[in-house]
Design an enzyme around this catalytic site. Sequence first.
Site, PDB file in Angstrom:
ATOM      1  N   HIS A   1      -1.451   0.590  -9.851  1.00 62.31           N
ATOM      2  CA  HIS A   1      -2.164  -0.194  -8.667  1.00 62.31           C
ATOM      3  C   HIS A   1      -2.867  -1.258  -9.521  1.00 62.31           C
ATOM      4  O   HIS A   1      -4.181  -1.379  -9.443  1.00 62.31           O
ATOM      5  CB  HIS A   1      -3.062   0.473  -7.424  1.00 62.31           C
ATOM      6  CG  HIS A   1      -3.485  -0.092  -6.555  1.00 62.31           C
ATOM      7  ND1 HIS A   1      -3.849   0.436  -5.307  1.00 62.31           N
ATOM      8  CD2 HIS A   1      -3.371  -1.568  -6.229  1.00 62.31           C
ATOM      9  CE1 HIS A   1      -3.914  -0.713  -4.496  1.00 62.31           C
ATOM     10  NE2 HIS A   1      -3.649  -1.814  -4.913  1.00 62.31           N
TER      11      HIS A   1
ATOM     12  N   ARG B   1       0.941  -1.120  -0.097  1.00 60.23           N
ATOM     13  CA  ARG B   1      -0.087  -0.052   0.166  1.00 60.23           C
ATOM     14  C   ARG B   1       0.952   1.078   0.064  1.00 60.23           C
ATOM     15  O   ARG B   1       1.817   1.177   0.516  1.00 60.23           O
ATOM     16  CB  ARG B   1      -0.986   0.049   1.344  1.00 60.23           C
ATOM     17  CG  ARG B   1      -2.114  -0.868   1.252  1.00 60.23           C
ATOM     18  CD  ARG B   1      -3.122  -0.494   0.150  1.00 60.23           C
ATOM     19  NE  ARG B   1      -4.266  -1.217   0.427  1.00 60.23           N
ATOM     20  CZ  ARG B   1      -4.475  -2.419  -0.325  1.00 60.23           C
ATOM     21  NH1 ARG B   1      -3.714  -2.746  -1.499  1.00 60.23           N
ATOM     22  NH2 ARG B   1      -5.659  -3.184  -0.218  1.00 60.23           N
TER      23      ARG B   1
ATOM     24  N   GLU C   1      -3.605   7.965  -4.083  1.00 63.39           N
ATOM     25  CA  GLU C   1      -3.710   7.500  -5.403  1.00 63.39           C
ATOM     26  C   GLU C   1      -5.133   8.202  -5.751  1.00 63.39           C
ATOM     27  O   GLU C   1      -5.971   8.321  -5.010  1.00 63.39           O
ATOM     28  CB  GLU C   1      -4.228   5.902  -5.201  1.00 63.39           C
ATOM     29  CG  GLU C   1      -2.832   5.085  -5.096  1.00 63.39           C
ATOM     30  CD  GLU C   1      -3.054   3.614  -5.016  1.00 63.39           C
ATOM     31  OE1 GLU C   1      -4.142   3.170  -5.036  1.00 63.39           O
ATOM     32  OE2 GLU C   1      -2.020   3.080  -4.494  1.00 63.39           O
TER      33      GLU C   1
END
Length: 313
Positions: free
Chosen positions: A279, A232, A261
Amino acid sequence: MESIGVLMPIPMSSYLEQELEKRFNLLKLWTVPHKTQFIKDHSASIRAIVGNASAGADGELIAALPKLEIISSFSVGIDKVDLKTCKEKGIRVTNTPDVLTDDVADLAIGLTLAVLRRLCESERYVRSGQWKKGDYKLTTKFTGKTVGIIGLGRIGKAVAKRAEAFSCPIAYFSRTEKPDSKFKYYPTVVELAANCDVLVVACPLTEETRHIINRQVINALGPKGVLINIGRGPHVDEAELVSALVEGRLGGAGLDVYENEPEVPEVLFALENVVLLPHVGSGTVETRNAMADLVVGNLEAHFLKKPLLTPVA
Ligand SMILES: O=CC(=O)O
């Protein structure tokens, strides 16, 4: 089960939507203009939320849904779900482990090769016609490099298995040493970073692992070291990472995740020793469909009062 309201905050997978719509009353929050009012209007029927790595269920959303029984996350990481509140209120939580392990581990190796062998940069070299003016520069070998892994869970172990096929010695950090592991254990991330060439973040995001990659760890990894983040974004102190890359204190980075993000620090766009992905760790058709089947399977099990397939809480 058609009358059970299942709230989905953002779009995730058309296959998942289709499978949910066959069984439940799927409420697509992103399609309505007045979200708070919509939630209020449907709060008596919403008994489930389907979240993912970017949109989970915080305390505010949970408080607005008094009939909520289960959160079935279309992700393995459940850091966007307020687990404490769920436990207090007896709300069940499920995720999608195992089915995405191979894809995420494959991507960690792909990112490592891309950074060390400059795959993206050298591919751009061909496309831009520069090859005609001279050969591409030499890069760095992966086979035999020491790979350090933070978190030796399902994904960490799968990364280790793949790296072993590249004859890489493996070392790891986790909260406690794994007695059944043959890999070298370091009790701190700094020691691990100082003793490996490639450092892979593969642990869940929790309060303890937030900014587990800080200035000290980055400096220990050093100007030849490479950081791979398939965990993450908040595992890494991004401002520290950016300055280390710009100043040459870190050799390179392969990143699939970011602190904010989809915002990515633009200064990284100009760096050759960095590979940036949006991602996509579990982003294959096969895996996303298997994840969707788990999300639906968990909801069906819950509402049929059967054991959950992949419970977290
Ligand atoms: O990031 C993706 C996941 O947690 O599944």
